[in-house]
Design an enzyme around this catalytic site. Structure first.
Site, PDB file in Angstrom:
ATOM      1  N   LEU A  39       0.725  -1.279   0.014  1.00  0.00           N
ATOM      2  CA  LEU A  39       0.071  -0.058  -0.103  1.00  0.00           C
ATOM      3  C   LEU A  39       0.932   1.357  -0.151  1.00  0.00           C
ATOM      4  O   LEU A  39       1.655   1.312   0.852  1.00  0.00           O
ATOM      5  CB  LEU A  39      -0.814   0.125   1.212  1.00  0.00           C
ATOM      6  CG  LEU A  39      -2.120  -1.220   1.308  1.00  0.00           C
ATOM      7  CD1 LEU A  39      -2.758  -0.868   2.641  1.00  0.00           C
ATOM      8  CD2 LEU A  39      -2.997  -0.932   0.073  1.00  0.00           C
ATOM      9  N   ASP A  40       0.576   2.315  -0.721  1.00  0.00           N
ATOM     10  CA  ASP A  40       1.371   3.516  -0.652  1.00  0.00           C
ATOM     11  C   ASP A  40       1.513   4.063   0.725  1.00  0.00           C
ATOM     12  O   ASP A  40       0.690   3.882   1.748  1.00  0.00           O
ATOM     13  CB  ASP A  40       0.534   4.722  -1.775  1.00  0.00           C
ATOM     14  CG  ASP A  40       0.649   4.160  -3.018  1.00  0.00           C
ATOM     15  OD1 ASP A  40       1.421   3.238  -3.488  1.00  0.00           O
ATOM     16  OD2 ASP A  40      -0.287   4.609  -4.011  1.00  0.00           O
ATOM     17  N   LYS A  41       2.608   4.977   0.939  1.00  0.00           N
ATOM     18  CA  LYS A  41       2.652   5.543   2.078  1.00  0.00           C
ATOM     19  C   LYS A  41       1.344   6.286   2.679  1.00  0.00           C
ATOM     20  O   LYS A  41       1.087   6.199   3.878  1.00  0.00           O
ATOM     21  CB  LYS A  41       3.779   6.511   2.058  1.00  0.00           C
ATOM     22  CG  LYS A  41       4.285   7.049   3.582  1.00  0.00           C
ATOM     23  CD  LYS A  41       5.544   7.911   3.167  1.00  0.00           C
ATOM     24  CE  LYS A  41       5.964   8.716   4.479  1.00  0.00           C
ATOM     25  NZ  LYS A  41       7.095   9.754   4.111  1.00  0.00           N
TER      26      LYS A  41
END
Ligand code: URA
Length: 235
Positions: free
Chosen positions: A101-103
């Protein structure tokens, strides 16, 4: 497996500490105190106790994390806190995140040491469904919903596979949808929304295959998967 490895893997102590415990007679195998830490045991059948407490060996461990924004999906990072940093040290041996998952993305993240399950969930051939709650700036209409559902050009060789859209709310210049995709391309949701002239402002993963984010988990908290959740993911 060797008794000392078994005991050390279960965090009873370091290899040298567990050897001492065995020498002191604190460890029993099938009811008998043993004196040698290098004996072989069958971790699936033998009953091993430390100070009378039964130790059971779990080869694979599975954790559901409610990922908060601001941490990176990695096992190590020089700059940022990682999802692994959110688990206690004694639990993280060999544990890795399944997918990424993106930051700035929140929500469901599976952490495990089960490489086979991870491979199956991420394999492009398996088309495991992932549902995201997506808040966007922009305008949404029926034509754009149809485009998202049928597949959009996000700059890759192929357009995206068919997706499912559930509209949560539409305002004049922003909207909220639940988007279900069966691929895992880089920044896929953000790029799909861009392809219909929108901009994701908040993204949260709600589910992956049969696994649903436990909303009673606060952001940053984790729990072990239940047996039902594990068998659901494997089936
Ligand atoms: N799609 C994205 O764009 N970001 C994520 O973190 C997950 C899916």
């Amino acid at each position: 497996m060797r008794l000392d490895k078994f005991l050390a893997d279960l965090q009873v102590g370091s290899r040298s500490q567990v050897k001492e415990y065995v020498k002191k007679g604190l460890v029993t195998v099938n009811g008998q105190a043993v004196k040698k830490a290098d004996i072989k045991i069958d971790e699936t059948k033998d009953e091993v106790r430390y100070q009378g407490k039964l130790l059971s060996y779990q080869r694979y461990r599975y954790y559901m994390l409610h990922k908060p924004a601001g941490v990176v999906t990695a096992t190590k990072d020089n700059l940022d806190k990682t999802v692994i940093d959110l688990l206690p040290k004694e639990l993280v041996k060999d544990i890795f995140p399944v997918g990424r998952l993106d930051k700035d993305t929140e929500g469901l993240l599976l952490l495990t040491n089960d490489g086979e399950l991870s491979h199956n969930l991420l394999s492009p051939k398996k088309h495991v469904a992932k549902t995201y709650y997506v808040e966007c700036d922009g305008q949404l209409n029926d034509a754009k919903i149809t485009q998202l559902c049928q597949g959009v050009d996000i700059g890759d060789e192929d357009i995206t596979l068919p997706a499912a859209v559930e509209v949560v709310r539409i305002d004049s210049d922003r909207y909220v949808i639940k988007l279900t995709i069966t691929e895992g391309r880089f920044h896929q949701v953000k790029r799909m929304i861009q392809a219909v002239d929108g901009q994701v402002t908040y993204l949260k993963r709600l589910s992956m295959g049969s696994l649903i984010l436990d909303e009673s988990l606060a952001k940053g908290d984790f729990r072990e998967l239940t047996d039902e959740e594990i068998s659901g993911l494997k089936s």
